[in-house]
Design a protein around this motif. Structure first.
Motif, short mmCIF file in Angstrom:
data_model
loop_
_atom_site.label_atom_id
_atom_site.label_comp_id
_atom_site.label_asym_id
_atom_site.label_seq_id
_atom_site.Cartn_x
_atom_site.Cartn_y
_atom_site.Cartn_z
N LYS A 48 0.87 -1.18 0.00
CA LYS A 48 0.00 0.00 0.00
C LYS A 48 0.90 1.23 0.00
CE LYS A 48 -3.92 -1.90 2.65
NZ LYS A 48 -4.72 -1.75 3.90
N PRO A 98 -3.73 6.06 -4.72
CA PRO A 98 -4.48 5.39 -3.65
C PRO A 98 -5.85 5.98 -3.43
CG PRO A 98 -2.80 6.82 -2.72
CD PRO A 98 -2.56 6.79 -4.21
N ALA A 158 -10.97 1.15 -5.59
CA ALA A 158 -10.19 -0.09 -5.40
C ALA A 158 -10.35 -1.04 -6.56
CB ALA A 158 -10.64 -0.77 -4.11
N HIS A 159 -11.25 -0.74 -7.48
CA HIS A 159 -11.47 -1.65 -8.60
C HIS A 159 -10.96 -1.07 -9.91
CE1 HIS A 159 -13.85 -4.02 -5.86
NE2 HIS A 159 -14.54 -2.96 -5.55
N ASN A 163 -7.74 0.22 -12.34
CA ASN A 163 -6.31 -0.02 -12.57
C ASN A 163 -5.72 1.14 -13.35
OD1 ASN A 163 -6.54 -2.51 -11.37
ND2 ASN A 163 -6.85 -3.60 -13.31
N ARG A 174 -1.84 -2.84 -9.60
CA ARG A 174 -3.29 -2.97 -9.58
C ARG A 174 -3.80 -3.23 -8.17
NH1 ARG A 174 -3.88 -8.71 -12.83
NH2 ARG A 174 -2.93 -10.06 -11.25
N TRP A 175 -5.04 -2.85 -7.96
CA TRP A 175 -5.69 -3.10 -6.68
C TRP A 175 -6.15 -4.55 -6.62
CZ3 TRP A 175 -5.91 0.37 -2.75
CH2 TRP A 175 -5.64 1.72 -3.06
N ARG A 176 -6.11 -5.12 -5.42
CA ARG A 176 -6.59 -6.47 -5.18
C ARG A 176 -7.93 -6.42 -4.45
NH1 ARG A 176 -1.99 -10.15 -3.95
NH2 ARG A 176 -3.02 -10.65 -1.97
N GLU A 188 -8.02 -5.14 -0.86
CA GLU A 188 -7.74 -3.72 -0.67
C GLU A 188 -6.24 -3.40 -0.58
OE1 GLU A 188 -10.22 -1.59 -1.09
OE2 GLU A 188 -11.48 -3.35 -1.37
N TRP A 189 -5.39 -4.37 -0.87
CA TRP A 189 -3.97 -4.10 -1.04
C TRP A 189 -3.72 -3.90 -2.53
CZ3 TRP A 189 -0.09 -3.77 2.72
CH2 TRP A 189 -0.52 -4.05 4.03
N MET A 190 -2.50 -3.49 -2.88
CA MET A 190 -2.10 -3.39 -4.26
C MET A 190 -0.99 -4.40 -4.52
SD MET A 190 -2.14 0.73 -5.03
CE MET A 190 -1.48 1.24 -3.44
#
Length: 266
Positions: A157, A193, A197-198, A200, A209-211, A214-216
């Motif tokens: 993050k 950030p 979260a969805h 890219n 990319r976001w996972r 909620e991490w990248m």
């Protein structure tokens, strides 16, 4: 089909995949019974699954090997005093692992218990201020599935007021080999950030990319396990490209190793 024994049907299903087996279970009552066989799901589980479970910090409860398979593919377990996260790729049964930041060689860092959804007891590595980012992580080949192409990711993050984290380069090497195997050194862009979260961001073919958690993540490297010795190690490295720029605000959960997914057919 009614003339084939359950053991024979289970043997046939063992030459398919977990995904195909689940599909076949809806075809007939005979295939449904065969698809629940412990002998069948033992072939889909890693051959060293019992040794892996002895390293878990928690106890899994299950009555069937099929139940164990889906338990490990639906949620990860922590191994080795909570420093390694382990789960199975649901479609293939291949091993997936994440190594906690505490187990990585990272320069320079401050450590703290970060209030987040980190899977490693909320402990992460935080870069406060520095001019160099250098992260190295190792994984024994025996912990991965043989004859499999793996991808390594940095899971991270960034703070909203982060700085200097515009690009990096990566490399990979097998520890018992003298020469480092080069990987792409293209610029890697960090997503904003504050975006969804969805969403890219992608530039120059390389992207973060976001996972769903909620991490990248950033892809670091790709390699083939082949038939290498179990004690051999693969080392991946993520490092900054400009030591003249002040860097801050990077939060690292760990390095993730997971099998490369096949390209979708359009």
């Amino acid at each position: 089909m009614e003339h084939l024994t359950e053991n024979c049907l289970s043997l046939i299903l063992s030459f398919t995949s977990p995904k195909d087996t689940c599909r076949a279970s809806g075809v007939s009552t005979e295939l449904r019974a065969a698809s629940d066989s412990d002998e069948l799901w033992n072939k889909f589980l890693p051959p060293d699954i019992n040794q892996i479970l002895t390293r878990s910090i928690s106890t899994l409860t299950y009555t069937m090997k099929k139940q164990l398979y889906f338990s490990l593919s639906d949620s990860a377990i922590l191994l080795d005093d909570g420093n390694v996260s382990f789960w199975l790729d649901k479609g293939s049964g291949k091993k997936c692992l994440m190594v906690a930041a505490r187990q990585l060689a990272i320069v320079p860092w401050w450590w703290l218990l970060y209030d987040s959804n980190s899977r490693f007891s909320e402990e992460v590595a935080v870069l406060d201020k520095g001019r160099c980012v250098d992260i190295r992580g190792k994984m024994k080949i025996g912990m991965l599935s043989p004859h499999t192409t793996y991808e390594t990711y940095l899971v991270f993050k960034i703070y909203e007021d982060s700085c200097g984290l515009d690009s990096a380069k990566t490399s990979i090497r097998f520890v018992n080999e003298r020469e480092e195997v080069p990987d792409d050194e293209a610029s890697i862009v960090y997503p904003d950030p504050r975006t969804s979260a969805h969403n890219n961001e992608q530039r120059n073919g390389e992207f973060s990319r976001w996972r769903k958690d909620e991490w990248m993540e950033i892809k670091i490297a790709e390699f083939e396990t082949g038939a290498r010795d179990d004690d051999d190690e693969v080392e991946t490295r993520f490092m900054s490209t400009d030591t003249n720029v002040l860097k801050a605000g990077l939060i690292v959960q760990g390095f993730e190793f997971r099998p490369k997914q096949p390209m979708a057919v359009v």
